[in-house]
Design a protein around this motif. Structure first.
Motif, PDB file in Angstrom:
ATOM      1  N   PRO A 113     -61.367 -31.886 -28.556  1.00 61.25           N
ATOM      2  CA  PRO A 113     -60.007 -31.459 -28.205  1.00 61.25           C
ATOM      3  C   PRO A 113     -59.550 -31.959 -26.838  1.00 61.25           C
ATOM      4  CG  PRO A 113     -61.543 -29.610 -28.116  1.00 61.25           C
ATOM      5  CD  PRO A 113     -62.266 -30.737 -28.768  1.00 61.25           C
ATOM      6  N   ASP A 114     -60.505 -32.273 -25.963  1.00 61.99           N
ATOM      7  CA  ASP A 114     -60.178 -32.839 -24.657  1.00 61.99           C
ATOM      8  C   ASP A 114     -61.032 -34.090 -24.463  1.00 61.99           C
ATOM      9  OD1 ASP A 114     -59.395 -33.421 -22.115  1.00 61.99           O
ATOM     10  OD2 ASP A 114     -60.041 -31.528 -21.216  1.00 61.99           O
ATOM     11  N   SER A 167     -55.340 -34.467 -30.906  1.00 61.87           N
ATOM     12  CA  SER A 167     -55.081 -33.324 -30.047  1.00 61.87           C
ATOM     13  C   SER A 167     -53.987 -33.682 -29.043  1.00 61.87           C
ATOM     14  CB  SER A 167     -56.350 -32.939 -29.279  1.00 61.87           C
ATOM     15  OG  SER A 167     -56.691 -33.964 -28.341  1.00 61.87           O
ATOM     16  N   THR A 168     -53.432 -32.659 -28.409  1.00 57.36           N
ATOM     17  CA  THR A 168     -52.401 -32.886 -27.395  1.00 57.36           C
ATOM     18  C   THR A 168     -52.939 -33.751 -26.262  1.00 57.36           C
ATOM     19  OG1 THR A 168     -51.359 -30.765 -27.908  1.00 57.36           O
ATOM     20  CG2 THR A 168     -50.832 -31.756 -25.783  1.00 57.36           C
TER      21      THR A 168
END
Length: 293
Positions: A78-79, A246-247
């Protein structure tokens, strides 16, 4: 012994294959059984290692005299930026304990820049960390890989439009076939490095292309009418999120293409320059054939 991290990737596989064809002993670093079988067939030794596990890196490096190091962006994290940063720190710390090694580290066009370049900023971090910890270092910076376009081929086949973050569609950019990067990496690894220091080599393909050239190459390879489409800037993030990113990952990509479209990311003229031999047309035709098969 040549140790290849990221051996199952497009570049790593080409490096390992080229070294084996030249008769060298190769240890391929893999993460699962399927990858292991592939390299065993061409005569490589294989070892399991994880860039988050420093002890496994030391085992992989045992007995080596040269190593190809790749710290990939972990797409499923996610990161991914933070995850890759941790890998860089761990790899640099492990390599520091093996100062005799000649390390060829895979990097990126634009890695000399220190702000606002998205994914490329992570390669700036990699280069800085390795320069501090690896006495005998070759940095191999490559242009955008041609195979990255395969990610949007399904959309192009479904709609007849090839979405592009390269603006404008007729703006040429440097790109290179992954196998050409791997072949050059094998050559750099096998060159004798008896003195400490940092060498920086850049590679791109035999020509520069634009997004329209990519669409034409796919049209020829698939027998379908495909035209390039400049995806509007305000749709980039939403499109990437719908694709499952992911963002944080989407932000790394949008920052990267903003920098590219502004003309900030290109070959560093202070580096040694090399050119691959694979054209965009040939690379995409071969990749499309593989997908069809």
């Amino acid at each position: 012994m040549y140790v290849i991290f990221g051996a199952s990737g497009n570049v790593g596989r080409a490096t390992a294959t080229a070294l084996r064809h030249a008769g060298h002993d190769v240890r391929a670093v893999v993460r699962n059984q399927a990858q292991q079988d592939m390299f065993t067939r061409i005569g490589c030794e294989t070892v399991h290692a994880d860039l988050d596990d420093e002890a496994s890196l030391h085992r992989a490096l045992d007995g080596a005299h040269a190593v190809q190091m790749l710290c990939p962006l972990p797409h499923r994290d996610p990161d991914p930026g933070s995850a890759m940063h941790r890998m860089i720190v761990t790899a640099a710390r492990a390599l520091r304990e093996h100062p005799h090694l000649h390390v060829v580290a895979l990097s990126d066009y634009g890695a000399e820049l220190d702000e606002d370049t998205g994914i490329t900023m992570l390669f700036h971090e990699l280069e800085a960390a390795f320069k501090q910890n690896v006495p005998r270092l070759t940095l191999l910076r490559s242009a955008e890989h041609m195979h990255n376009w395969m990610r949007v081929l399904p959309a192009a086949l479904a709609t007849g439009r090839l979405p592009s973050l390269h603006h404008s569609l007729d703006r040429q950019f440097p790109t290179v076939a992954a196998q050409d990067v791997g072949v050059l990496a094998a050559h750099l690894l096998s060159e004798a490095r008896d003195e400490d220091g940092v060498r920086i080599v850049s590679i791109e393909g035999p020509s520069r292309y634009d997004a329209n050239d990519v669409a034409r190459a796919f049209s020829e390879a698939t027998g379908r009418d495909i035209a390039a489409l400049a995806l509007p800037r305000d749709e980039w993030t939403a499109t990437l999120l719908r694709a499952g990113l992911s963002t944080n990952h989407a932000k790394l990509i949008t920052d990267l293409y903003d920098a590219q479209n502004a003309g900030r990311i290109d070959v560093d003229p202070r580096t040694e320059r090399r050119f691959g031999t694979t054209s965009l047309r040939d690379a995409l035709a071969a990749l499309t054939q593989t997908v069809n098969a």
